[in-house]
Design an enzyme around this catalytic site. Structure first.
Site, PDB file in Angstrom:
ATOM      1  N   PRO A   2       0.306  -1.052   0.242  1.00 23.16           N
ATOM      2  CG  PRO A   2      -0.047  -1.097   1.418  1.00 23.16           C
ATOM      3  CD  PRO A   2       1.053  -1.358   1.371  1.00 23.16           C
ATOM      4  CD  GLU A   3       4.244   3.827  -2.337  1.00 25.07           C
ATOM      5  OE1 GLU A   3       4.124   5.222  -2.934  1.00 25.07           O
ATOM      6  OE2 GLU A   3       5.639   2.912  -2.566  1.00 25.07           O
ATOM      7  CE  LYS A  52       2.837   5.848   2.642  1.00 26.42           C
ATOM      8  NZ  LYS A  52       3.500   5.218   3.085  1.00 26.42           N
ATOM      9  NE  ARG A 252      10.689   0.449   4.165  1.00 29.26           N
ATOM     10  CZ  ARG A 252       9.531   1.086   4.172  1.00 29.26           C
ATOM     11  NH1 ARG A 252       9.244   1.819   4.084  1.00 29.26           N
ATOM     12  NH2 ARG A 252       8.651  -0.021   2.702  1.00 29.26           N
TER      13      ARG A 252
END
Length: 262
Positions: A2-3, A52, A252
DNA sequence: CGATTATGATTAA
DNA sequence: TAATCCTAATCGC
């Protein structure tokens, strides 16, 4: 998974399948039994996506708040829904369809005030019509933090994740470690515009495809995860044909072309 | 079959 | 920066 585009698309699909009719709610896995009991029989009057986060406003006055986190998913079934498979935190059944939620970071009932407080902590979301790009531009221009960190900070801009981050920095020729305040306002506006456009395409296609149609060898619906991107987890820069370097920014992984991104 | 990985984010150290 | 949470698919042996 999910973005922001995924969550906005889900809100749209949930609206279509679940809005305006009494819901049957259950927690097959058992970790949301109390909440499901409170939802059961209620009508979802409104679904909203903010970055989100997804909110379902219920006729009971409560708000269902869902955040998928890294691994959360919704699966859609035609009614009558089959027996749940795996760890299903919540099943919502409307008329024709049922939706199964697994692996969410957040699945909770909140008051409208609590939901609003969540939204208030988010930066502007390019997928919302009322979003103010100047808030994004100003915030970045005031920050010494790397742009690669700022783009994942949901209080700076809501809805961008690790894939769109890698893609937009490459498209604009910016190194992920470049300090926010060294980027001129025009470039940041262009960054916002690119993201708004790509996120919208993402909602429409229900997948991230940032590569031009002309460069793809198959239709969008056949594009699988990771195939329609120019940068994320890719080997080579499409511009200079050089190898991407893999960096770690904000904890990340991100690929960048050290020739084209400065 | 255990380890690793994943488009996320918070809390503790 | 590291540990932690959530789940399932994929990877390496």
């Amino acid at each position: 998974m999910p973005e922001g585009h995924t969550v906005h698309r889900l809100a749209r699909d949930h609206r279509r399948d679940l809005r305006g009719r009494p819901l049957a709610a259950s927690s097959p896995q058992g970790r949301f039994t109390e909440g499901a009991t409170r939802i059961d029989g209620a009508v979802a009057e409104r679904f909203e996506a903010w970055g989100k986060h997804e909110f379902a406003f219920l006729s009971t006055g409560e708000v269902l708040h869902v955040h998928l986190g890294l691994i959360g998913k919704w699966a859609r079934h035609r009614s009558p829904a089959p027996a749940p498979v795996g760890e299903i935190r919540l099943r919502l059944e409307g008329g024709e369809h049922a939706w199964d939620l697994s692996g969410p970071a957040i699945c909770a009932l909140a008051t409208p005030e609590e939901a609003q407080a969540r939204v208030d902590r988010l930066g502007p979301d390019p997928l919302r019509r009322d979003a103010d790009p100047d808030r994004f531009v100003t915030r970045v221009r005031r920050s010494a933090a790397p742009i690669g960190v700022l783009l994942l900070d949901q209080s700076v801009i809501a809805g961008v994740g690790n894939v769109y981050r890698a893609e937009v920095l490459w498209h604009l020729g910016l190194h992920p470690a470049r300090a926010g305040r060294t980027i001129d306002a025009g470039t940041l506006q262009a960054m916002w515009d690119w993201l708004a456009h790509q996120l919208r395409l993402g909602v429409r296609r229900n997948r991230i495809v940032t590569v031009d149609r002309a460069e793809l060898d198959k239709p969008f619906r056949e594009i699988r995860r990771g195939e329609g991107v120019a940068v994320y987890h890719q080997e080579r820069c499409r511009r200079c044909r050089g190898r991407f370097t893999t960096l770690e920014v904000a904890g990340r992984r991100i690929e960048a072309c050290l020739t084209c991104q400065t």
